[in-house]
Design a protein around this motif. Structure first.
Motif, PDB file in Angstrom:
ATOM      1  N   ASP A 105       0.812  -1.218   0.000  1.00  6.79           N
ATOM      2  CA  ASP A 105       0.000   0.000   0.000  1.00  6.79           C
ATOM      3  C   ASP A 105       0.851   1.277   0.000  1.00  6.79           C
ATOM      4  OD1 ASP A 105       1.012  -0.422   2.511  1.00  6.79           O
ATOM      5  OD2 ASP A 105      -0.815   0.165   3.585  1.00  6.79           O
ATOM      6  N   THR A 106       2.156   1.134  -0.218  1.00  7.14           N
ATOM      7  CA  THR A 106       3.054   2.289  -0.243  1.00  7.14           C
ATOM      8  C   THR A 106       2.956   3.017  -1.581  1.00  7.14           C
ATOM      9  OG1 THR A 106       4.595   1.023   1.131  1.00  7.14           O
ATOM     10  CG2 THR A 106       5.439   3.036   0.129  1.00  7.14           C
ATOM     11  N   ARG A 107       3.010   4.345  -1.550  1.00  4.90           N
ATOM     12  CA  ARG A 107       3.040   5.105  -2.803  1.00  4.90           C
ATOM     13  C   ARG A 107       4.322   4.783  -3.565  1.00  4.90           C
ATOM     14  NH1 ARG A 107       3.060  11.118  -2.820  1.00  4.90           N
ATOM     15  NH2 ARG A 107       4.771  10.779  -1.354  1.00  4.90           N
ATOM     16  N   PRO A 108       4.272   4.811  -4.907  1.00  6.67           N
ATOM     17  CA  PRO A 108       5.467   4.490  -5.691  1.00  6.67           C
ATOM     18  C   PRO A 108       6.708   5.282  -5.294  1.00  6.67           C
ATOM     19  CG  PRO A 108       3.563   4.549  -7.121  1.00  6.67           C
ATOM     20  CD  PRO A 108       3.089   5.020  -5.776  1.00  6.67           C
ATOM     21  N   LEU A 109       6.582   6.601  -5.157  1.00  4.03           N
ATOM     22  CA  LEU A 109       7.750   7.409  -4.814  1.00  4.03           C
ATOM     23  C   LEU A 109       8.262   7.078  -3.419  1.00  4.03           C
ATOM     24  CD1 LEU A 109       9.761   9.559  -5.589  1.00  4.03           C
ATOM     25  CD2 LEU A 109       8.144  11.307  -4.811  1.00  4.03           C
ATOM     26  N   ASP A 110       7.345   6.841  -2.486  1.00  6.56           N
ATOM     27  CA  ASP A 110       7.757   6.470  -1.128  1.00  6.56           C
ATOM     28  C   ASP A 110       8.449   5.109  -1.125  1.00  6.56           C
ATOM     29  OD1 ASP A 110       6.685   8.805  -0.144  1.00  6.56           O
ATOM     30  OD2 ASP A 110       4.778   7.893   0.445  1.00  6.56           O
ATOM     31  N   ALA A 111       7.960   4.209  -1.977  1.00 13.01           N
ATOM     32  CA  ALA A 111       8.561   2.875  -2.054  1.00 13.01           C
ATOM     33  C   ALA A 111       9.988   2.958  -2.592  1.00 13.01           C
ATOM     34  CB  ALA A 111       7.712   1.971  -2.946  1.00 13.01           C
ATOM     35  N   ILE A 112      10.181   3.779  -3.627  1.00 14.42           N
ATOM     36  CA  ILE A 112      11.528   3.933  -4.189  1.00 14.42           C
ATOM     37  C   ILE A 112      12.456   4.581  -3.167  1.00 14.42           C
ATOM     38  CG2 ILE A 112      12.910   5.051  -5.969  1.00 14.42           C
ATOM     39  CD1 ILE A 112      10.575   4.930  -7.830  1.00 14.42           C
ATOM     40  N   ARG A 113      11.966   5.614  -2.511  1.00 14.45           N
ATOM     41  CA  ARG A 113      12.783   6.295  -1.499  1.00 14.45           C
ATOM     42  C   ARG A 113      13.208   5.307  -0.410  1.00 14.45           C
ATOM     43  NH1 ARG A 113      12.311  11.518   2.299  1.00 14.45           N
ATOM     44  NH2 ARG A 113      11.063  12.462   0.666  1.00 14.45           N
ATOM     45  N   ALA A 114      12.250   4.544   0.099  1.00 10.90           N
ATOM     46  CA  ALA A 114      12.547   3.595   1.171  1.00 10.90           C
ATOM     47  C   ALA A 114      13.569   2.550   0.722  1.00 10.90           C
ATOM     48  CB  ALA A 114      11.260   2.908   1.626  1.00 10.90           C
ATOM     49  N   ALA A 115      13.434   2.080  -0.517  1.00  6.52           N
ATOM     50  CA  ALA A 115      14.343   1.052  -1.029  1.00  6.52           C
ATOM     51  C   ALA A 115      15.766   1.590  -1.161  1.00  6.52           C
ATOM     52  CB  ALA A 115      13.841   0.541  -2.375  1.00  6.52           C
ATOM     53  N   ILE A 116      15.897   2.785  -1.727  1.00  5.54           N
ATOM     54  CA  ILE A 116      17.227   3.369  -1.926  1.00  5.54           C
ATOM     55  C   ILE A 116      17.884   3.680  -0.583  1.00  5.54           C
ATOM     56  CG2 ILE A 116      18.452   5.398  -2.798  1.00  5.54           C
ATOM     57  CD1 ILE A 116      16.546   5.407  -5.176  1.00  5.54           C
ATOM     58  N   VAL A 117      17.117   4.245   0.340  1.00  7.34           N
ATOM     59  CA  VAL A 117      17.663   4.563   1.668  1.00  7.34           C
ATOM     60  C   VAL A 117      18.092   3.286   2.385  1.00  7.34           C
ATOM     61  CG1 VAL A 117      17.053   5.395   3.974  1.00  7.34           C
ATOM     62  CG2 VAL A 117      16.423   6.736   1.955  1.00  7.34           C
ATOM     63  N   LYS A 118      17.267   2.250   2.298  1.00  6.13           N
ATOM     64  CA  LYS A 118      17.581   0.986   2.974  1.00  6.13           C
ATOM     65  C   LYS A 118      18.900   0.400   2.482  1.00  6.13           C
ATOM     66  CE  LYS A 118      15.800  -3.714   3.658  1.00  6.13           C
ATOM     67  NZ  LYS A 118      14.663  -4.648   3.370  1.00  6.13           N
TER      68      LYS A 118
END
Length: 208
Positions: A98-111
């Motif tokens: 249920d994560t927004r696309p941009l939030d999902a990308i941000r979370a993945a890159i930060v992780k």
């Protein structure tokens, strides 16, 4: 072979994952040994002054074995770049549905970037910049990152009407990562990469 006549499943490791075979483990260890030797020599002698024979000797392998793993010494550095992209795509697929696309990308890159020591990121970036050939191929690899991210996003959000927006998000996200990485290197690690990434993504969100 099991009692019902079917081939036995491979032995399982933690959490049911297939246990790594001896051949694969040796291959991974050799790959790591070559990579570590190459990076160490690049730092000590410089990229251009380091030869394949130097790397092979330091890794305890033959030239023939080196070419089994890498086509050139440049590929040692570039393999780190491609590995980063693969890790980000894998992390993206693990984000909540249920994560927004941009939030999902941000979370993945930060992780993913949070797992890499800042000093290592700075050293690798400077080594790549020291070779025009490697630097040019590094820039080209960003296009591959964008495509891989786009495909992962489209897999999660398959609506054809969103394809253009998802492709743009992938391009902008890679741009934000590049900006954060460049700033980290330019500042010599003065600020954590996580802070720089959030700063870049915050600026991106403010403009879209």
């Amino acid at each position: 072979m099991s009692a019902n006549g079917k081939p036995d499943a491979p032995p399982e490791g933690p959490q049911g994952a297939p246990r790594e075979g001896l051949r694969e483990r040796k291959r991974r260890e050799t790959l790591r040994r070559i990579t570590d030797a190459g990076i160490r020599l690049f730092i000590e002698k410089g990229h251009d002054a380091t030869t394949l024979d130097d790397i092979a000797a330091a890794a305890g392998i033959s030239r023939r074995t080196f070419f089994y793993y890498f086509k050139s010494k440049d590929d040692i550095l570039l393999s780190l770049q491609s590995g980063l992209g693969d890790m980000i795509v894998a992390a993206l697929r693990e984000t909540p549905p249920d994560t927004r696309p941009l939030d999902a990308i941000r979370a993945a890159i930060v992780k993913v970037c949070a797992t890499i020591p800042a000093d290592d990121m700075i050293v690798i970036d400077r080594l790549m910049r020291s070779s025009p050939t490697v630097q040019a191929r590094k820039q080209a690899s960003y296009v591959q990152h964008e495509q891989a991210l786009f495909e992962a996003l489209r897999e999660r959000w398959p609506d054809p009407q969103r394809e253009t927006r998802l492709r743009l998000l992938a391009m902008l996200a890679v741009g934000a990562m590049r900006l954060a990485s460049d700033t980290l290197s330019r500042e010599g690690g003065k600020r954590p990469i996580i802070d720089l990434l959030h700063e870049a993504f915050d600026a991106l969100e403010a403009e879209i």
